[in-house]
Design a protein around this motif. Structure first.
Motif, PDB file in Angstrom:
ATOM      1  N   PHE A   1      18.480  72.142  57.041  1.00 20.37           N
ATOM      2  CA  PHE A   1      18.344  71.050  56.074  1.00 20.37           C
ATOM      3  C   PHE A   1      17.076  70.247  56.327  1.00 20.37           C
ATOM      4  O   PHE A   1      16.350  69.899  55.398  1.00 20.37           O
TER       5      PHE A   1
ATOM      6  N   VAL B   1      15.321  70.814  48.202  1.00 21.10           N
ATOM      7  CA  VAL B   1      16.659  70.219  48.145  1.00 21.10           C
ATOM      8  C   VAL B   1      17.041  69.988  46.683  1.00 21.10           C
ATOM      9  O   VAL B   1      18.144  70.336  46.255  1.00 21.10           O
TER      10      VAL B   1
ATOM     11  N   ARG C   1      22.938  74.798  42.118  1.00 22.52           N
ATOM     12  CA  ARG C   1      24.370  74.718  42.405  1.00 22.52           C
ATOM     13  C   ARG C   1      25.111  73.986  41.291  1.00 22.52           C
ATOM     14  O   ARG C   1      26.196  74.395  40.883  1.00 22.52           O
TER      15      ARG C   1
ATOM     16  N   PRO D   1      27.441  67.680  46.858  1.00 18.17           N
ATOM     17  CA  PRO D   1      26.940  67.216  48.156  1.00 18.17           C
ATOM     18  C   PRO D   1      28.108  66.688  48.998  1.00 18.17           C
ATOM     19  O   PRO D   1      28.596  65.581  48.783  1.00 18.17           O
TER      20      PRO D   1
ATOM     21  N   ASP E   1      25.684  70.101  54.099  1.00 12.50           N
ATOM     22  CA  ASP E   1      24.340  70.679  53.983  1.00 12.50           C
ATOM     23  C   ASP E   1      23.477  70.363  55.203  1.00 12.50           C
ATOM     24  O   ASP E   1      22.679  71.185  55.642  1.00 12.50           O
TER      25      ASP E   1
ATOM     26  N   SER F   1      23.856  72.911  58.105  1.00 15.00           N
ATOM     27  CA  SER F   1      23.845  74.294  57.625  1.00 15.00           C
ATOM     28  C   SER F   1      22.435  74.859  57.595  1.00 15.00           C
ATOM     29  O   SER F   1      21.448  74.128  57.597  1.00 15.00           O
TER      30      SER F   1
ATOM     31  N   HIS G   1      20.091  77.162  55.051  1.00 15.70           N
ATOM     32  CA  HIS G   1      20.036  77.417  53.624  1.00 15.70           C
ATOM     33  C   HIS G   1      19.171  78.651  53.390  1.00 15.70           C
ATOM     34  O   HIS G   1      17.975  78.646  53.685  1.00 15.70           O
TER      35      HIS G   1
ATOM     36  N   ARG H   1      24.733  78.982  51.556  1.00 12.88           N
ATOM     37  CA  ARG H   1      24.750  78.014  52.651  1.00 12.88           C
ATOM     38  C   ARG H   1      25.466  78.664  53.825  1.00 12.88           C
ATOM     39  O   ARG H   1      26.584  79.160  53.667  1.00 12.88           O
TER      40      ARG H   1
ATOM     41  N   ARG I   1      28.695  78.352  48.926  1.00 11.69           N
ATOM     42  CA  ARG I   1      27.752  78.010  47.858  1.00 11.69           C
ATOM     43  C   ARG I   1      26.858  79.211  47.518  1.00 11.69           C
ATOM     44  O   ARG I   1      25.653  79.092  47.373  1.00 11.69           O
TER      45      ARG I   1
END
Length: 147
Positions: A8, A16, A23, A38, A42, A45, A47, A61, A76
């Motif tokens: 992140f 972002v 999403r 959210p 996140d 995680s 990405h 994710r 996700r």
């Protein structure tokens, strides 16, 4: 097209924004689900995403164990509508599993799969570990992958 994987903190503000936009396009608008995307996970995680000419067209994710489940997790998972049917989702899952095994050093991955994707996830070795249930009005099933 370029695959990227970032924490992140490594994501740019634009990345972002584009991840959250994609999403929302799929989970909120296309699937008609009202929920808060959210969710505070996140930041904990990795990405994984695919960029095509500056646009994010696929993403997933990757969560460390302990964030959502006892095991590492993939969530996700999205491929933009115009890019579906081209094998991108298969590449996305293969890259996610490989990263979790090799970089996160985990051998188990738990997912909360939409039920209609049961066979897709099963083709990677995920096995059902729950009965089907509704999540945000969509049938889901929990599945587990073991290396």
């Amino acid at each position: 097209m370029i695959w990227k994987i970032k924490t992140f903190d490594q994501l740019t503000a634009e990345e972002v924004y584009k991840l959250l936009k994609l999403r929302s396009e799929v989970f909120v608008v296309e699937q008609n689900c009202v929920y808060l995307d959210p969710d505070g996970k996140d930041q904990h995680s990795y990405h994984l995403f695919l960029k095509d000419e500056g646009e994010i067209v696929a993403c997933a994710r990757l969560l460390n164990k302990g964030v959502s489940y006892e095991q590492a997790s993939i969530g996700r998972v999205i491929v933009k509508k115009d890019y579906r049917g081209k094998g991108i989702s298969r590449d996305l899952l293969l890259k996610a599993i490989k990263f979790i095994e090799e970089n996160m050093k985990e051998s188990e991955i738990k997912i909360q799969a939409q039920a209609y994707l049961f066979d897709f996830y099963g083709s990677f070795g995920f096995k059902p570990i729950s009965e089907e249930y509704l999540e945000d009005g969509i049938p889901h099933i929990d599945m587990l992958y073991k290396k």
